[in-house]
Motif scaffolding. Structure first.
Motif, PDB file in Angstrom:
ATOM      1  N   ALA A 176      -4.666  10.621  -1.379  1.00  0.00           N
ATOM      2  CA  ALA A 176      -3.634   9.890  -0.645  1.00  0.00           C
ATOM      3  C   ALA A 176      -2.247  10.307  -1.118  1.00  0.00           C
ATOM      4  N   ALA A 177      -2.123  10.544  -2.422  1.00  0.00           N
ATOM      5  CA  ALA A 177      -0.835  10.966  -2.972  1.00  0.00           C
ATOM      6  C   ALA A 177      -0.454  12.354  -2.449  1.00  0.00           C
ATOM      7  N   LEU A 178      -1.440  13.240  -2.378  1.00  0.00           N
ATOM      8  CA  LEU A 178      -1.183  14.585  -1.866  1.00  0.00           C
ATOM      9  C   LEU A 178      -0.736  14.519  -0.403  1.00  0.00           C
ATOM     10  N   ALA A 179      -1.414  13.682   0.376  1.00  0.00           N
ATOM     11  CA  ALA A 179      -1.056  13.536   1.784  1.00  0.00           C
ATOM     12  C   ALA A 179       0.358  12.976   1.922  1.00  0.00           C
ATOM     13  N   TYR A 180       0.686  12.017   1.074  1.00  0.00           N
ATOM     14  CA  TYR A 180       2.032  11.445   1.106  1.00  0.00           C
ATOM     15  C   TYR A 180       3.078  12.504   0.766  1.00  0.00           C
ATOM     16  N   TYR A 181       2.796  13.273  -0.274  1.00  0.00           N
ATOM     17  CA  TYR A 181       3.717  14.338  -0.697  1.00  0.00           C
ATOM     18  C   TYR A 181       3.934  15.340   0.434  1.00  0.00           C
ATOM     19  N   HIS A 182       2.842  15.717   1.065  1.00  0.00           N
ATOM     20  CA  HIS A 182       2.912  16.680   2.161  1.00  0.00           C
ATOM     21  C   HIS A 182       3.756  16.132   3.311  1.00  0.00           C
ATOM     22  N   SER A 183       3.475  14.908   3.689  1.00  0.00           N
ATOM     23  CA  SER A 183       4.202  14.332   4.822  1.00  0.00           C
ATOM     24  C   SER A 183       5.680  14.139   4.493  1.00  0.00           C
ATOM     25  N   ALA A 184       5.953  13.759   3.242  1.00  0.00           N
ATOM     26  CA  ALA A 184       7.349  13.574   2.852  1.00  0.00           C
ATOM     27  C   ALA A 184       8.097  14.902   2.888  1.00  0.00           C
ATOM     28  N   ALA A 185       7.433  15.948   2.406  1.00  0.00           N
ATOM     29  CA  ALA A 185       8.060  17.272   2.425  1.00  0.00           C
ATOM     30  C   ALA A 185       8.225  17.750   3.861  1.00  0.00           C
ATOM     31  N   GLY A 194       1.099  -0.557  -9.922  1.00  0.00           N
ATOM     32  CA  GLY A 194       0.945  -1.951  -9.555  1.00  0.00           C
ATOM     33  C   GLY A 194      -0.412  -2.233  -8.934  1.00  0.00           C
ATOM     34  N   LEU A 195      -1.217  -1.192  -8.803  1.00  0.00           N
ATOM     35  CA  LEU A 195      -2.578  -1.386  -8.283  1.00  0.00           C
ATOM     36  C   LEU A 195      -3.474  -1.903  -9.398  1.00  0.00           C
ATOM     37  N   ASN A 196      -4.637  -2.400  -9.026  1.00  0.00           N
ATOM     38  CA  ASN A 196      -5.645  -2.755 -10.016  1.00  0.00           C
ATOM     39  C   ASN A 196      -6.889  -1.905  -9.767  1.00  0.00           C
ATOM     40  N   LYS A 197      -7.739  -1.866 -10.749  1.00  0.00           N
ATOM     41  CA  LYS A 197      -8.918  -1.003 -10.657  1.00  0.00           C
ATOM     42  C   LYS A 197      -9.739  -1.288  -9.397  1.00  0.00           C
ATOM     43  N   PHE A 198      -9.827  -2.559  -9.078  1.00  0.00           N
ATOM     44  CA  PHE A 198     -10.619  -2.935  -7.899  1.00  0.00           C
ATOM     45  C   PHE A 198     -10.023  -2.310  -6.632  1.00  0.00           C
ATOM     46  N   ARG A 206       0.812  -1.212   0.000  1.00  0.00           N
ATOM     47  CA  ARG A 206       0.000   0.000   0.000  1.00  0.00           C
ATOM     48  C   ARG A 206       0.847   1.265   0.000  1.00  0.00           C
ATOM     49  N   THR A 207       1.821   1.337   0.875  1.00  0.00           N
ATOM     50  CA  THR A 207       2.655   2.536   0.974  1.00  0.00           C
ATOM     51  C   THR A 207       3.436   2.779  -0.316  1.00  0.00           C
ATOM     52  N   GLU A 208       3.980   1.697  -0.848  1.00  0.00           N
ATOM     53  CA  GLU A 208       4.747   1.835  -2.090  1.00  0.00           C
ATOM     54  C   GLU A 208       3.838   2.266  -3.237  1.00  0.00           C
ATOM     55  N   ALA A 209       2.627   1.725  -3.253  1.00  0.00           N
ATOM     56  CA  ALA A 209       1.678   2.094  -4.307  1.00  0.00           C
ATOM     57  C   ALA A 209       1.354   3.584  -4.236  1.00  0.00           C
ATOM     58  N   ILE A 210       1.176   4.084  -3.025  1.00  0.00           N
ATOM     59  CA  ILE A 210       0.875   5.508  -2.867  1.00  0.00           C
ATOM     60  C   ILE A 210       2.056   6.347  -3.340  1.00  0.00           C
ATOM     61  N   ARG A 211       3.253   5.883  -2.998  1.00  0.00           N
ATOM     62  CA  ARG A 211       4.449   6.612  -3.423  1.00  0.00           C
ATOM     63  C   ARG A 211       4.527   6.668  -4.953  1.00  0.00           C
ATOM     64  N   LEU A 212       4.255   5.532  -5.581  1.00  0.00           N
ATOM     65  CA  LEU A 212       4.291   5.487  -7.045  1.00  0.00           C
ATOM     66  C   LEU A 212       3.186   6.345  -7.647  1.00  0.00           C
TER      67      LEU A 212
END
Lengths: 203, 203
Positions: free
Chosen positions: B57-66, B38-42, B9-15
């Motif tokens: 989720a990507a925005l949240a990840y970006y924010h936390s990483a920054a 690497g995710l699927n539509k489901f 999950r974490t890696e998918a969000i990062r990608l």
DNA sequence: ACAATTTCACTACGTATGTATAGAAATATA
DNA sequence: TATATTTCTATACATACGTAGTGAAATTGT
């Protein structure tokens, strides 16, 4: 010897420019363009070469309008004109102060994905034009000993273009034509600090 | 008591974060997202609530990483840390130096049309966070008499955020992680000029 | 008035989108 | 080994996109 066109070409381009400016390229469909410009699908295709052609016409219109309103006037002035340019970035009614930001910024951000060479070139031309005008104005002032010799005119003009992008971006993100005011103030103050003593007579 | 998930999950969000960062939101389809994450539509639908949920989720990840990489470290420093932040905007390998610009800038520009409140809020949070950190650092320096009292810390922090946007925009438009270098140099120099005499010991 | 020409309004087409559905596959528990 | 549960793969669906085609409408010249 034909049916007259139901639209005014120049006005249609102006409306298309505003529409793309506000909504972006991909997000604005041809059917919405018809409503906003008064054009019809047939005209968009035959007169402009489709949606992308109309967009290119809009970019050219935007460039020429900016050139007339804020670039060309900058050629007759030096650092004063540059400071005036920046102040106008957040003055209501100015052609380059808008809650929609800047069509060229929006295009550049979006087109980083679209990847159209023609769009890229149109935007690049605009920024180079702006940089040339900054450089010309600063160089003139430096030749007149109005600004310090320690100022690297070429690097400064590049930095100023980037600052302009920042103001436009902030304006669009905030949805306010004057959200970039704090950076404008900072840049204007910085430019003043570049002046030589004998030229410290800001407008 | 179930089939295991085929992705991290974490890696998918990062990608997904990288994918949206590069291509934007609307331009990146769900089918392309599957390939890139690497995710699927489901999974996109059930785990994230569809494409927009994954974007959030990507925005949240970006924010936390920054936050971890460049914001939190700024809390322990004053104007030095601010100057360090700006220099890193154009240093290869830095998390906030990229030819793709800044995900938050791209989101803000694009979302001015999309009009999603959730996306808007996520981006607003980020910029406010950045501004708060600038303000905190500058205020600390001013309290220590490291920078002049004539500096309006609140206005300055707003201006600096706008400058950051400019650097990111220039980077993306130019397709180079260091295209904003001239403005970075200008800002760093300007910040140095804010220092008091007893603090003129830049790193 | 009539014919030629251009533009307009409308429809059609192929493709792509995000989402939803359905059955197969893979694991853990009993 | 059988069963329950979850996820995966694949397909289907309704919609929107940009473009292309087609006949009607509107003008000019004869």
């Amino acid at each position: 010897m034909a049916r007259p066109k139901s639209y005014d070409r120049t006005e249609a381009i102006r409306l298309a420019c505003n529409a793309f400016w506000e909504h972006g390229y991909e997000a604005l469909g041809v059917r919405a363009l018809e409503q906003l410009t008064g054009l019809n699908k047939f005209a968009i295709r035959t007169e402009f070469g489709g949606k992308e052609g109309l967009y290119l016409a809009a970019l050219a219109y935007y460039h020429s309008a900016a050139k007339e309103a804020v670039l060309t006037p900058m050629r007759s002035g030096g650092i004063d004109a540059v400071q005036h340019f920046f102040r106008k970035l957040v003055v209501e009614g100015s052609v380059n102060s808008s809650a929609w930001g800047c069509l060229m910024v929006n295009t550049g951000i979006e087109n980083a994905e679209i990847g159209s060479t023609r769009l890229q070139d149109a935007a690049d031309d605009y920024w180079q034009d702006l940089r040339d005008h900054f450089r010309h104005a600063l160089q003139m002032s430096q030749n007149r000993r109005d600004i310090k010799n320690s100022v690297d005119v070429d690097q400064a003009s590049r930095g100023l273009v980037t600052a302009v992008m920042g103001v436009h971006t902030m304006n669009r993100i905030s949805g306010a034509h004057d959200a970039g005011q704090p950076l404008v103030d900072m840049i204007v103050t910085m430019l003043t600090s570049w002046r030589t003593d004998h030229a410290n007579n800001p407008l």
